[in-house]
Design a protein around this motif. Structure first.
Motif, mmCIF file in Angstrom:
data_model
loop_
_atom_site.group_PDB
_atom_site.id
_atom_site.type_symbol
_atom_site.label_atom_id
_atom_site.label_comp_id
_atom_site.label_asym_id
_atom_site.label_seq_id
_atom_site.Cartn_x
_atom_site.Cartn_y
_atom_site.Cartn_z
ATOM 1 N N LEU A 156 -43.132 -12.884 -8.660
ATOM 2 C CA LEU A 156 -43.447 -11.694 -7.873
ATOM 3 C C LEU A 156 -44.008 -10.573 -8.758
ATOM 4 N N GLY A 157 -43.482 -10.471 -9.983
ATOM 5 C CA GLY A 157 -43.993 -9.460 -10.903
ATOM 6 C C GLY A 157 -45.449 -9.698 -11.249
ATOM 7 N N GLY A 158 -45.818 -10.956 -11.444
ATOM 8 C CA GLY A 158 -47.209 -11.291 -11.740
ATOM 9 C C GLY A 158 -48.145 -10.910 -10.611
ATOM 10 N N GLU A 159 -47.685 -11.103 -9.357
ATOM 11 C CA GLU A 159 -48.507 -10.723 -8.202
ATOM 12 C C GLU A 159 -48.700 -9.211 -8.135
ATOM 13 N N GLU A 160 -47.657 -8.480 -8.492
ATOM 14 C CA GLU A 160 -47.733 -7.007 -8.448
ATOM 15 C C GLU A 160 -48.760 -6.444 -9.416
ATOM 16 N N LEU A 161 -48.903 -7.082 -10.566
ATOM 17 C CA LEU A 161 -49.816 -6.577 -11.585
ATOM 18 C C LEU A 161 -51.249 -6.472 -11.084
ATOM 19 N N LYS A 162 -51.616 -7.345 -10.163
ATOM 20 C CA LYS A 162 -52.997 -7.359 -9.672
ATOM 21 C C LYS A 162 -53.374 -6.042 -9.002
ATOM 22 N N LYS A 163 -52.373 -5.312 -8.538
ATOM 23 C CA LYS A 163 -52.636 -4.022 -7.880
ATOM 24 C C LYS A 163 -52.668 -2.861 -8.884
ATOM 25 N N LEU A 164 -52.238 -3.140 -10.114
ATOM 26 C CA LEU A 164 -52.072 -2.059 -11.097
ATOM 27 C C LEU A 164 -53.127 -2.157 -12.193
ATOM 28 N N LYS A 165 -54.370 -1.866 -11.833
ATOM 29 C CA LYS A 165 -55.479 -1.938 -12.778
ATOM 30 C C LYS A 165 -56.019 -0.540 -13.071
ATOM 31 N N TRP A 166 -56.467 -0.339 -14.288
ATOM 32 C CA TRP A 166 -56.983 0.971 -14.681
ATOM 33 C C TRP A 166 -58.240 1.359 -13.889
ATOM 34 N N GLU A 167 -59.004 0.387 -13.449
ATOM 35 C CA GLU A 167 -60.203 0.720 -12.675
ATOM 36 C C GLU A 167 -59.824 1.379 -11.349
ATOM 37 N N HIS A 168 -58.659 0.995 -10.793
ATOM 38 C CA HIS A 168 -58.195 1.626 -9.560
ATOM 39 C C HIS A 168 -57.739 3.063 -9.833
ATOM 40 N N VAL A 169 -57.068 3.252 -10.966
ATOM 41 C CA VAL A 169 -56.623 4.599 -11.359
ATOM 42 C C VAL A 169 -57.836 5.493 -11.581
ATOM 43 N N ALA A 170 -58.842 4.955 -12.267
ATOM 44 C CA ALA A 170 -60.053 5.730 -12.565
ATOM 45 C C ALA A 170 -60.773 6.149 -11.284
ATOM 46 N N ALA A 171 -60.797 5.271 -10.290
ATOM 47 C CA ALA A 171 -61.446 5.607 -9.025
ATOM 48 C C ALA A 171 -60.757 6.806 -8.368
ATOM 49 N N LYS A 172 -59.429 6.817 -8.408
ATOM 50 C CA LYS A 172 -58.677 7.946 -7.851
ATOM 51 C C LYS A 172 -58.916 9.221 -8.668
ATOM 52 N N LEU A 173 -59.051 9.050 -9.986
ATOM 53 C CA LEU A 173 -59.291 10.207 -10.850
ATOM 54 C C LEU A 173 -60.647 10.835 -10.547
ATOM 55 N N VAL A 174 -61.650 10.017 -10.305
ATOM 56 C CA VAL A 174 -62.979 10.538 -9.953
ATOM 57 C C VAL A 174 -62.890 11.382 -8.685
ATOM 58 N N THR A 175 -62.068 10.935 -7.737
ATOM 59 C CA THR A 175 -61.861 11.714 -6.507
ATOM 60 C C THR A 175 -61.218 13.062 -6.809
ATOM 61 N N VAL A 176 -60.259 13.070 -7.744
ATOM 62 C CA VAL A 176 -59.629 14.323 -8.173
ATOM 63 C C VAL A 176 -60.677 15.254 -8.778
ATOM 64 N N TYR A 177 -61.531 14.712 -9.636
ATOM 65 C CA TYR A 177 -62.607 15.505 -10.241
ATOM 66 C C TYR A 177 -63.495 16.122 -9.156
ATOM 67 N N GLU A 178 -63.900 15.290 -8.210
ATOM 68 C CA GLU A 178 -64.832 15.758 -7.162
ATOM 69 C C GLU A 178 -64.213 16.866 -6.328
ATOM 70 N N LYS A 179 -62.947 16.716 -5.980
ATOM 71 C CA LYS A 179 -62.271 17.760 -5.194
ATOM 72 C C LYS A 179 -62.121 19.041 -5.995
ATOM 73 N N THR A 180 -61.814 18.900 -7.297
ATOM 74 C CA THR A 180 -61.659 20.074 -8.169
ATOM 75 C C THR A 180 -62.971 20.828 -8.310
ATOM 76 N N LEU A 181 -64.055 20.086 -8.492
ATOM 77 C CA LEU A 181 -65.377 20.708 -8.599
ATOM 78 C C LEU A 181 -65.773 21.382 -7.288
ATOM 79 N N ALA A 182 -65.444 20.746 -6.175
ATOM 80 C CA ALA A 182 -65.787 21.309 -4.857
ATOM 81 C C ALA A 182 -65.026 22.616 -4.615
ATOM 82 N N GLN A 183 -63.775 22.659 -5.022
ATOM 83 C CA GLN A 183 -62.971 23.871 -4.860
ATOM 84 C C GLN A 183 -63.504 25.016 -5.703
ATOM 85 N N ARG A 184 -63.993 24.682 -6.915
ATOM 86 C CA ARG A 184 -64.546 25.721 -7.787
ATOM 87 C C ARG A 184 -65.852 26.293 -7.250
ATOM 88 N N SER A 185 -66.642 25.411 -6.609
ATOM 89 C CA SER A 185 -67.948 25.860 -6.104
ATOM 90 C C SER A 185 -67.828 26.594 -4.770
#
Length: 429
Positions: free
Chosen positions: A400-429
């Motif tokens: 079960l632990g091995g199956e869970e790892l498939k959801k925990l990839k840095w590319e998924h984290v980075a995608a969410k981070l890009v969204t944070v950047y975009e919202k932060t930039l939008a708020q500043r503008s």
């Protein structure tokens, strides 16, 4: 999007999880075609070319510029001569830095030179290097206008991020990988706490590695909850590692791998080990790592008369870490306060069942692991014993632990981070 990112270390030259997390995040950003200008105090030349690296030791600054004088005035309080190390205690400092090299030089000569030579380590002049790094951060932000947003990792880089924001006017995101409350409990080091607080309040947005960390930011640093986004850490590769490395002892092996400090709860691992060995002497325990509590742990193991069944390896890196995971039957992380904790994910990758403290951020994402309170050594010992003696339980957690790892990839984290950047930039503008 182009990100000006300030860190303190980058693989292969790391002292803890911070560098590993930065590596994974930058790799994830590349997956989404985001460009990163990554600044570190010192480049060693063997870093993988994942980003546009800037060596702070190569940057020439002119502090006499008006804006730089203002920044310097705000930074002079950091010029203290003390052992302030994020990963290592005073006792361990000599093993990682040359004491003579870090003797304080005359302030008038060292602070106002045009170029600063950073050690890239965690020596006794760490605070001085943090403040110098801030000046370099301001210079880089002035010289380079080809970035959209600033990202600073942990307190060591917060002053640099703040300085870059003041010079450029670009928004700042600070990434909280750990807080002084994690490292020191309630006996916080006030200068470090003040730097953390200043960084969080100067930031346009904050990224925390767990809900546990976000709660600390809100309760202890007075940050509005809506200003903080939780982005859990991940793994570089979710595939299960099938190692050919074989253990050379017949007994089962239970491993603690991490810094031997208050935060990681090594004393609870030692006490639980005694309870397990009393029930089954055919088990070996390994404490891999170094830290200011190492000698105390060695003394305690001797007091409990289990020296023949308990081994200390010292600090491990590279293949030695992989080999340690490969021969372990159980991995235990009994942290007192763990913002996240990447090591259990690495253990799962090596097909090793894990026991983690409920007081860890990784417990929020790793569902298929046994979770205990760090202080409950009886529950910890029972969990270790069960995983060692009931193969069906151990097998279940591995699968079960091995199956869970498939959801925990840095590319998924980075995608969410890009969204944070975009919202932060939008708020500043």
């Amino acid at each position: 999007m182009r990100v000006l990112m300030f860190g303190w270390e980058f693989p292969p030259h790391i002292s803890g999880g911070l560098g590993t997390a930065c590596y994974g995040l930058v790799q994830g950003m590349n997956h989404h075609n985001q460009e990163v200008i990554f600044v570190v105090p010192k480049l060693w030349g063997d870093e993988e070319p994942l980003a546009d690296f800037v060596n702070a030791s190569d940057v020439t600054i002119d502090y006499r510029e008006r804006k730089f004088k203002k920044i310097w005035k705000n930074l002079t309080y950091l010029e203290v001569n003390s052992f302030l190390v994020p990963y290592l205690g005073q006792e361990e400092f000599k093993k990682y830095t040359d004491y003579a090299m870090h003797h304080r030089t005359d302030v008038d000569e060292s602070i106002f030179s045009n170029k600063f030579e950073f050690s890239g380590k965690y020596g006794k002049n760490l605070m001085e290097e943090v403040s110098r790094y801030a000046l370099v951060g301001a210079q880089i932000a002035r010289d380079r206008s080809d970035f959209d947003i600033i990202h600073a990792h942990d307190w060591l880089a917060y002053p640099a991020g703040i300085a870059a924001k003041e010079i450029s006017g670009k928004p700042l995101v600070v990434h909280v990988h750990a807080t002084e409350y994690d490292r020191s409990g309630e006996s916080v080091n006030r200068p470090v706490y003040e730097i953390e607080r200043a960084g969080m309040h100067a930031a346009d947005h904050i990224v925390a590695v767990s809900q546990l960390t976000k709660n600390i930011c809100v309760r202890k640093y007075g940050v509005p909850a809506e200003k903080v986004t939780v982005l859990h850490n991940a793994v570089l590769d979710a595939s299960i590692i099938k190692s050919a490395y074989q253990k050379k002892v017949p007994e089962k092996i239970v491993t603690f791998l991490g810094r031997i400090t208050f935060q990681k709860g090594p004393e609870y691992f030692v006490e639980a080990a005694k309870k397990v060995i009393d029930r089954d002497p055919n088990v070996r325990f390994v404490m891999a790592g170094s830290g200011d509590l190492l000698n105390r742990m060695i003394d305690r193991v001797a007091e409990l008369r289990m020296g023949t069944k308990f081994h200390f390896t010292g600090f491990l890196k590279g293949d030695d870490v992989d080999h340690m995971y490969a021969i372990s039957d159980v991995y235990v992380m009994p942290s007192v306060s763990e913002p996240f904790g990447i090591a259990p994910l690495e253990a799962v990758r090596h097909n090793t069942p894990v026991i983690i403290s409920k007081q860890s951020g990784v417990a929020e994402v790793l569902k298929n692991a046994i979770k205990v309170d760090f202080w409950d050594v009886d529950a910890m010992a029972d969990a270790i014993f069960a995983l060692l003696h009931y193969q069906s339980i151990s097998k279940m957690f591995k699968e079960l632990g091995g199956e869970e790892l498939k959801k925990l990839k840095w590319e998924h984290v980075a995608a969410k981070l890009v969204t944070v950047y975009e919202k932060t930039l939008a708020q500043r503008s």
